[in-house]
Design an enzyme around this catalytic site. Sequence first.
Site, PDB file in Angstrom:
ATOM      1  N   ILE A 154       0.830  -1.200   0.000  1.00  8.22           N
ATOM      2  CA  ILE A 154       0.000   0.000   0.000  1.00  8.22           C
ATOM      3  C   ILE A 154       0.867   1.253   0.000  1.00  8.22           C
ATOM      4  CG2 ILE A 154      -1.711   1.329   1.304  1.00  8.22           C
ATOM      5  CD1 ILE A 154      -2.818  -1.371   2.318  1.00  8.22           C
ATOM      6  N   ASP A 173      10.784   2.705   7.149  1.00  7.28           N
ATOM      7  CA  ASP A 173      10.364   1.318   7.280  1.00  7.28           C
ATOM      8  C   ASP A 173      11.611   0.505   7.607  1.00  7.28           C
ATOM      9  OD1 ASP A 173       9.532  -1.437   6.743  1.00  7.28           O
ATOM     10  OD2 ASP A 173       7.797  -0.559   5.721  1.00  7.28           O
ATOM     11  N   THR A 230      -4.767   5.630   7.003  1.00  9.95           N
ATOM     12  CA  THR A 230      -5.691   4.641   6.431  1.00  9.95           C
ATOM     13  C   THR A 230      -5.215   3.235   6.793  1.00  9.95           C
ATOM     14  OG1 THR A 230      -4.471   4.733   4.339  1.00  9.95           O
ATOM     15  CG2 THR A 230      -6.450   6.094   4.514  1.00  9.95           C
ATOM     16  N   ARG A 232      -4.123   1.596  10.667  1.00  7.74           N
ATOM     17  CA  ARG A 232      -4.725   1.112  11.907  1.00  7.74           C
ATOM     18  C   ARG A 232      -4.883   2.281  12.869  1.00  7.74           C
ATOM     19  NH1 ARG A 232      -6.243  -2.398   9.337  1.00  7.74           N
ATOM     20  NH2 ARG A 232      -5.994  -4.674   9.579  1.00  7.74           N
ATOM     21  N   ASP A 256      -9.260   7.250   8.142  1.00  6.21           N
ATOM     22  CA  ASP A 256     -10.199   6.203   7.751  1.00  6.21           C
ATOM     23  C   ASP A 256     -10.291   5.138   8.836  1.00  6.21           C
ATOM     24  OD1 ASP A 256     -11.960   4.994   5.696  1.00  6.21           O
ATOM     25  OD2 ASP A 256     -10.458   3.396   5.675  1.00  6.21           O
ATOM     26  N   GLU A 261     -12.567   2.240  17.191  1.00  2.00           N
ATOM     27  CA  GLU A 261     -13.599   2.164  16.151  1.00  2.00           C
ATOM     28  C   GLU A 261     -14.511   0.946  16.260  1.00  2.00           C
ATOM     29  OE1 GLU A 261     -11.982  -0.055  12.268  1.00  2.00           O
ATOM     30  OE2 GLU A 261     -10.876   1.806  12.669  1.00  2.00           O
ATOM     31  N   HIS A 293     -13.643   3.487   7.819  1.00  4.59           N
ATOM     32  CA  HIS A 293     -12.868   2.306   7.410  1.00  4.59           C
ATOM     33  C   HIS A 293     -13.346   1.798   6.036  1.00  4.59           C
ATOM     34  CE1 HIS A 293     -10.137  -0.848   9.435  1.00  4.59           C
ATOM     35  NE2 HIS A 293     -10.059  -1.017   8.125  1.00  4.59           N
TER      36      HIS A 293
END
Length: 327
Positions: A154, A173, A230, A232, A256, A261, A293
């Site tokens: 992603i 990363d 978008t 977690r 998102d 949630e 989400h």
Amino acid sequence: MKIALFSSKPYDEKYFNRENKFNHQITYFSAHLNTQTLSLAKGYEAICVFVNDKITREMIANLAKNGTKYIALRCAGFNNIDIKACEEFQIKVCRVPAYSPYAVAEHTVALMLTLNRRIYRAYNRVKEGNFALDGLLGFDVHGKTVGIIGTGKIGECYAKIMHGFGTRLLFFDPFENPKCQELGKYTDLDTLFKESDIISLHCPLRPETHHLINDESIAKMKNKVMILNTSRGALIDTKALIKGLKGATIGSVGLDVYEEEAELFFEDCSDTIIQDDDFMRLTTFPNVIITGHQAFFTSTALSNIAETTLQNLDDLEYDRLCLNLVE
């Protein structure tokens, strides 16, 4: 195979039935899988769960006792399952690591553009016959620095889109992606926080990434930074986010996902009083957009989720190599 599919919606049933070329026997339950609904799983060889089904060690022990051999996640993340307990009770777990990275990446860009150009405010104004431009000022994305945390599939898709906008890309990363290296450069988190105009989160939720965005990290960011998530919800400390918005350190936020949630998203709460004060506080800011989400929610993604989930279970049932086994 008998499969109990929890947190089911009409669109789940439609796509799973369409992709069920394996003739699995699927029973759909709209309820989340939890301690109260655990008895529904009795006698099913496999259970299929989604992001807000929390599966504890106690539940796993009960599932194993009642005949469950497999847990199929119809999502990429697996932080909602006690994996060690699954190993202990010999329950195999599989997931869908790449249902449609383009869907999530494109939704992230949609949030960014909507926030920057105030599309939501402009839309409402025009409907009321108000064509004034005051309060709708945005900025050129071209030339800005975009920090991307998490460069899996992603993050890579998002990076390619943002490279097309003519932005400078910074990545963080632990595992560097060669395709991203061609588009920008990897750096440490402090540098990314300090130099980015837009920060986008695309990393999994793990102990080391929990509340990655917090008071300390926000203090290192550029004034008026845009934050997009978008991935977690618990990657962001909501109270710290609110504080940053109130102090105008943070310029805008697109979410998102939300760390609490589970009791809200995927449900119609329009006729109830939402008790989550932090969530309701976020909805009062004019520079915050929250979607429920839905970043994954495309026809392509739903087809891929159903097909991959059912293929995973078929591979496990016939003792074939399952490429998406969580180990």
